[in-house]
Design a protein around this motif. Structure first.
Motif, PDB file in Angstrom:
ATOM      1  N   ASN A  30       0.862  -1.190   0.000  1.00 11.57           N
ATOM      2  CA  ASN A  30       0.000   0.000   0.000  1.00 11.57           C
ATOM      3  C   ASN A  30       0.901   1.244   0.000  1.00 11.57           C
ATOM      4  O   ASN A  30       2.131   1.152   0.074  1.00 11.57           O
ATOM      5  N   PHE A  31       0.273   2.421  -0.099  1.00 16.21           N
ATOM      6  CA  PHE A  31       1.064   3.661  -0.179  1.00 16.21           C
ATOM      7  C   PHE A  31       1.979   3.800   1.029  1.00 16.21           C
ATOM      8  O   PHE A  31       3.140   4.201   0.919  1.00 16.21           O
ATOM      9  N   ALA A  32       1.405   3.502   2.224  1.00 16.28           N
ATOM     10  CA  ALA A  32       2.177   3.686   3.463  1.00 16.28           C
ATOM     11  C   ALA A  32       3.433   2.808   3.445  1.00 16.28           C
ATOM     12  O   ALA A  32       4.513   3.253   3.848  1.00 16.28           O
ATOM     13  N   THR A  33       3.296   1.591   2.946  1.00 18.09           N
ATOM     14  CA  THR A  33       4.454   0.674   2.911  1.00 18.09           C
ATOM     15  C   THR A  33       5.516   1.206   1.948  1.00 18.09           C
ATOM     16  O   THR A  33       6.716   1.184   2.243  1.00 18.09           O
ATOM     17  N   LEU A  34       5.047   1.702   0.796  1.00 21.10           N
ATOM     18  CA  LEU A  34       6.006   2.262  -0.173  1.00 21.10           C
ATOM     19  C   LEU A  34       6.773   3.436   0.436  1.00 21.10           C
ATOM     20  O   LEU A  34       7.988   3.566   0.256  1.00 21.10           O
ATOM     21  N   GLU A  35       6.050   4.295   1.164  1.00 21.27           N
ATOM     22  CA  GLU A  35       6.705   5.451   1.804  1.00 21.27           C
ATOM     23  C   GLU A  35       7.736   4.988   2.815  1.00 21.27           C
ATOM     24  O   GLU A  35       8.815   5.569   2.944  1.00 21.27           O
ATOM     25  N   GLU A  36       7.405   3.920   3.540  1.00 25.67           N
ATOM     26  CA  GLU A  36       8.365   3.408   4.526  1.00 25.67           C
ATOM     27  C   GLU A  36       9.607   2.850   3.827  1.00 25.67           C
ATOM     28  O   GLU A  36      10.736   3.060   4.271  1.00 25.67           O
ATOM     29  N   ILE A  37       9.398   2.179   2.696  1.00 25.85           N
ATOM     30  CA  ILE A  37      10.550   1.656   1.940  1.00 25.85           C
ATOM     31  C   ILE A  37      11.423   2.823   1.478  1.00 25.85           C
ATOM     32  O   ILE A  37      12.655   2.788   1.577  1.00 25.85           O
ATOM     33  N   LYS A  38      10.773   3.891   1.023  1.00 27.34           N
ATOM     34  CA  LYS A  38      11.517   5.077   0.560  1.00 27.34           C
ATOM     35  C   LYS A  38      12.389   5.631   1.699  1.00 27.34           C
ATOM     36  O   LYS A  38      13.589   5.876   1.511  1.00 27.34           O
ATOM     37  N   GLY A  39      11.793   5.795   2.877  1.00 26.84           N
ATOM     38  CA  GLY A  39      12.535   6.335   4.019  1.00 26.84           C
ATOM     39  C   GLY A  39      13.709   5.442   4.391  1.00 26.84           C
ATOM     40  O   GLY A  39      14.808   5.922   4.692  1.00 26.84           O
ATOM     41  N   ILE A  40      13.497   4.138   4.334  1.00 25.19           N
ATOM     42  CA  ILE A  40      14.560   3.200   4.703  1.00 25.19           C
ATOM     43  C   ILE A  40      15.734   3.322   3.729  1.00 25.19           C
ATOM     44  O   ILE A  40      16.898   3.349   4.123  1.00 25.19           O
ATOM     45  N   PHE A  41      15.424   3.426   2.434  1.00 17.94           N
ATOM     46  CA  PHE A  41      16.518   3.516   1.462  1.00 17.94           C
ATOM     47  C   PHE A  41      17.217   4.868   1.512  1.00 17.94           C
ATOM     48  O   PHE A  41      18.430   4.946   1.279  1.00 17.94           O
ATOM     49  N   GLU A  42      16.480   5.931   1.851  1.00 17.75           N
ATOM     50  CA  GLU A  42      17.156   7.234   2.024  1.00 17.75           C
ATOM     51  C   GLU A  42      18.193   7.116   3.132  1.00 17.75           C
ATOM     52  O   GLU A  42      19.317   7.594   3.009  1.00 17.75           O
TER      53      GLU A  42
END
Ligand code: COA
Length: 261
Positions: A30-42
């Protein structure tokens, strides 16, 4: 790591383990999971203690069964474009991460799950893994880079067939097509294999590893001359202490100790 609701993270001996944790929804993105993946990779890109990333899905049934269909059932043309561009941007962050990223996929690896795995540098599957791009069953197409990365990985004819039929293929077929690097009987063994590969990579010069990632990615960019990227990266390598260490160690008949600088 920031407060995470849908992802479990653990750091062990330089490896960040990222587990998509929505088991009751087959780990759908879901969107929230994608955002969390983004933060982790940053964070992973800048965090010196993280040397590599392994991505898995929680449980035994599914790596990731695609984007969360409950969220994509009511898109319009404007937000559908944003939906695709946002996912593409996050998956490009994974692909461009200068540390090796390995997907360990078990069970359903579908739609956005297959696209996420394809954005990783290496894929290891369990024998029960099933790959597919079933978006056509929903009247849509892959939107997180799948039409491009699948074509690059397995070639035009097979990519067309998989996307047009929406069929799933098993792990051994995926391996024979070049979609996955290795197939292991169980998830535990697949993670062991990922760790074995990472530990080998971690013994090499980290700057050179990052440049290999840049150059391989450049081979697939139409606006970049990959040979030029390679020559530039090669020249940057020789400015590093690791270059001096690697060549000296060979000539002195000893093992190199790389520092990533
Ligand atoms: N998005 C949202 N929810 C999903 C999902 C997805 N992509 N994939 C599975 N789920 C949910 C199901 O809705 C179900 O939720 P519920 O228990 O609240 O009803 C739960 O995960 C379990 O899935 P279920 O379908 O009951 O399991 P199954 O073993 O019978 O089938 C799949 C597994 C993966 C074959 C099937 O769920 C499926 O086809 N999923 C969609 C795959 C897809 O089209 N992906 C591309 C999306 S663009």
């Amino acid at each position: 790591m920031a407060d995470l609701q849908n992802i479990l993270t653990e750091e062990k001996e330089g490896v960040l383990y990222l587990t998509v944790n929505r088991e009751e929804k087959m780990n759908a993105l879901n969107f929230a999971t994608l955002e969390e993946i983004k933060g982790i990779f940053e964070e992973a890109e800048d965090n010196k203690s993280i040397k590599a990333v392994i991505i898995t899905g929680a449980g035994e049934k599914s790596f990731i069964a695609g984007a969360d269909i409950s969220e994509i059932a009511s898109l319009n043309e404007v937000n559908a474009r944003k939906f695709a561009e946002n996912g593409q941007e996050i998956f490009a962050m994974i692909e461009n991460c200068h540390k090796p990223v390995i997907a360990v996929t078990n069970g359903y690896t579908l739609g956005g799950g297959c696209e996420l795995a394809m954005a990783c540098h290496i894929r290891i599957a369990t024998a029960n893994a099933k790959f597919g791009q079933p978006e056509v069953n929903l009247g849509i197409i892959p939107g997180y880079g799948g039409t491009q990365r699948l074509t690059m990985l397995i070639g035009r004819g097979k990519a067309n067939e998989l996307m047009m039929t929406g069929d799933m293929i098993g792990a051994e077929e995926a391996k024979s097509l070049g979609l996955v690097n290795h197939v292991l009987p169980t998830k535990a063994e697949a993670i062991d294999k990922a760790e074995e590969i990472i530990s080998k990579i971690m013994s090499k010069a980290p700057l050179a590893i990052g440049m290999i990632i840049d150059c391989v990615n450049a081979a697939f960019l139409s606006d970049e001359n990959g040979y030029q990227t390679e020559a530039n990266s090669f020249a940057r390598c020789v400015k590093s202490g690791d270059y001096k260490e690697g060549t000296s160690a060979f000539l002195e008949k000893r093992k190199p100790v790389f520092k990533g600088e």
